[in-house]
Write a protein that holds these residues in place. Structure first.
Motif: not given
Length: 118
Positions: A56-82
């Motif tokens: 349910d996490a999302r990653a937010v980036t801003v590049r050239d004034g545009r906001t992009a939202v993608s699936d969280g940083p943990f999509a393929e991670a084997k380890e995450y902050l619990a």
């Protein structure tokens, strides 16, 4: 000094979780609640929480004034902050002592990192 005590979920900790009975899992959760309550009573707890499903996490980036939202940083991670405990204690040794009381420390590293407050 404030310290973030970070509880991680890893393949090893999830494998250990799978070996626990429902009763043991309940006791594990209760141990977290008891630790939070004790830290609150002692006046060192700033905040604590378990974190939701990484799916349910999302990653937010801003590049050239545009906001992009993608699936969280943990999509393929084997380890995450619990979860985490944010404590305010006199020094590192005190934070390490708190970290040693985190139930997860019995089978996974618990990370202690200073928090710089302006």
């Amino acid at each position: 000094m404030r310290y973030m005590i970070m509880v991680r979920s890893t393949e090893r900790s999830r494998a250990r979780w799978e070996t626990l009975s429902d009763e043991q899992r309940g006791a594990f959760g209760e141990a977290h609640w008891a630790l939070s309550a004790d830290l609150r009573r002692s006046g060192v707890l700033v905040s604590s929480a378990g974190l939701g499903d990484p799916a349910d996490a999302r990653a937010v980036t801003v590049r050239d004034g545009r906001t992009a939202v993608s699936d969280g940083p943990f999509a393929e991670a084997k380890e995450y902050l619990a979860g985490f405990y944010l404590v305010e204690v006199p020094g590192l040794e005190d934070a390490l002592a708190v970290a040693a009381r985190v139930p997860d420390a019995a089978f996974e590293d618990v990370i202690v990192q200073p928090v710089y407050v302006p």
